[in-house]
Every structure is written in C-alpha cells, then in structure tokens.
Enzyme design. Structure first.
Site, short mmCIF file in Angstrom:
data_model
loop_
_atom_site.label_atom_id
_atom_site.label_comp_id
_atom_site.label_asym_id
_atom_site.label_seq_id
_atom_site.Cartn_x
_atom_site.Cartn_y
_atom_site.Cartn_z
CD GLU A 2 5.75 -61.79 79.16
OE1 GLU A 2 4.76 -62.54 79.21
OE2 GLU A 2 6.88 -62.10 79.58
CD GLU B 151 -2.00 -58.14 82.36
OE1 GLU B 151 -3.23 -57.93 82.31
OE2 GLU B 151 -1.37 -58.80 81.51
CG ASP C 98 -3.78 -49.45 76.70
OD1 ASP C 98 -2.99 -50.10 76.00
OD2 ASP C 98 -4.91 -49.09 76.28
CG ASP D 281 -9.12 -60.74 74.86
OD1 ASP D 281 -9.68 -61.37 73.94
OD2 ASP D 281 -9.70 -60.39 75.90
CE LYS E 74 -19.23 -63.03 69.88
NZ LYS E 74 -20.37 -62.55 70.70
CG ASP F 124 -4.34 -70.59 72.26
OD1 ASP F 124 -4.85 -69.45 72.10
OD2 ASP F 124 -4.43 -71.21 73.34
NE ARG G 281 -0.17 -71.34 87.08
CZ ARG G 281 -0.33 -70.75 88.26
NH1 ARG G 281 -0.96 -71.39 89.23
NH2 ARG G 281 0.12 -69.52 88.46
CE1 TYR G 282 -6.00 -67.84 78.62
CE2 TYR G 282 -4.25 -68.01 76.98
CZ TYR G 282 -5.56 -67.72 77.32
OH TYR G 282 -6.44 -67.33 76.34
#
Length: 229
Positions: free
Chosen positions: A59, A84, A111, A133, A137, A169, A208-209
C-alpha cells in the site's frame, strides 16, 4: 526525538509531519519503527521482509493507515508492506499494529517512488494507491504520483495476474491517471461496466478520509490486472 525527514533522491512535496505526536506515538516511532522498517539501500524484497506468507501486498501512501491495518487484520496469511512519508500516518500505523497484535505488516516512512525502484519484478500480488494527493492545479501535475514512469513501475512489481487498485475522488486525477495506466501494455483494466469503477469493491475498506467527501466527484476505483507473461 525521531523526527528526521524521510531520505529520498527526489523532492517530496506535501507535509512531512503534522501536529506533535502523543507520548505513546513517539515511543512507538522510537522503539517499534526501526524493527518494522528496512534499509535505505539495497533490494526491497517482500519475500525477505515478510517470509512465509502466501501472498504479499503493497500500500502506497497509507495515510492514517485504516485501510492498511484493516486489510492486514483480516488476512493474517498475507504479508503487507506500507510506505508513507507523513510521520503522523506512520505513527498511527504503528498504533494499529500494536493494538491488533499484527505480525504481518512492515512499514517505512519514505518516498514510495524510491522504494519501488529497489523492488524486484513480480514481487506483489496486490498494490493499492488510494486517494493520493491530487495536486489539482495544472502547474502541479508533475507532482502527482501516477506518471508514465511510476505506472510502468507499478506494473513491473506486480505478479502476472496481480491486481493494482487506484482510487480517487478528484475528477482531474482520475482523468490524468486512467490514460497513463491504460498506456502500460502489461496492464489490463478490469472494468466491464460503469458500476465496476463507480461502486466500491467488496473488499474495500472505507476510511475516515474518504468519508469526509473532500473531492469533487464520488470515489472511482480503477482496478487493473497484470497480464500473463
């Protein structure tokens, strides 16, 4: 205190840490993380990190770790590797590992792009990249995790028949990532109808995010399978 930023040959965008860790979290970072992490040099082989498991799962960017911990808790015969860069997310993963008594999880604050390059071919049965993320833009598009090179790397580390899931999303990210993944010859998009990407898969764990609905579209789940050699 162990608050060093993750070593990387690339520039890592976004936050490296948030609010101060609790005393318990800091203790776990200091005492547990070194034993669950791995070296910054050399091969990163899941078979060596988690020997004896019938399958291995990666993951990338596990955030608050709810999905990683949830998947690992219900699949004790599978080894899970989580990467992470955000210190607070790593601390939450350590808390979850301790609370559930998990012995099938290894985590590193790093990373993931650097770590993946050190992984062998056909190393994983599954790879998850969930709600990365989006850098919405246009001028920040180069910061998005899914690029032509990373898409190829994700395919490379999958076993034939292995599955990659990318979820988002944010419309601009879905529109960006899907063509790049479709361009990888070894990957086959598994969707046969709209519900296959609009409806969360049965094995998905909602975090939850995700429940905050911060994006501009309902979540989409893009599942790909690594074609047989």
């Amino acid at each position: 205190m162990s608050e060093e930023k993750p070593a990387s040959s690339r520039r890592l965008y976004g936050r490296a840490k948030g609010h101060a860790l609790s005393a318990r979290q800091q203790h776990l970072v200091d005492t547990m993380l070194p034993g669950l992490s791995w070296a910054d040099e050399g091969a990163v082989d899941p078979q060596a990190l988690l020997p004896g498991f019938k399958a291995h799962v990666l993951e990338i960017g596990f955030g608050a770790s709810e999905h990683l911990i949830g998947q690992a808790a219900r699949a004790s015969d599978t080894g899970f590797i989580g990467i992470e860069p955000f210190l607070n997310g790593v601390a939450k993963a350590l808390t979850g590992i301790e609370e559930h008594g998990l012995s099938n999880v290894r985590v590193k604050r790093a990373d993931a792009r650097d770590e993946i390059e050190r992984m062998p071919d056909a190393a994983f049965d599954r790879v998850f990249l969930l709600f990365p993320d989006p850098w919405p833009k246009k001028r920040h598009a180069f910061r998005r995790f899914v690029q032509a090179d990373t898409a190829a790397q994700l395919s490379r580390i999958l076993k034939p028949g292995g599955r990659l899931r990318v979820a988002t999303d944010v419309r601009v990210y879905a529109d960006w990532a899907l063509p790049l993944l479709l361009d990888v010859p070894e990957l086959q998009w598994t969707a046969a109808c709209a519900d296959d990407w609009r409806v969360a898969p049965e094995d998905h764990i909602t975090t939850r995010y995700q429940s905050k609905h911060l994006g501009d579209i309902d979540p989409v789940f893009m599942d790909f399978e690594r074609k047989a050699a």
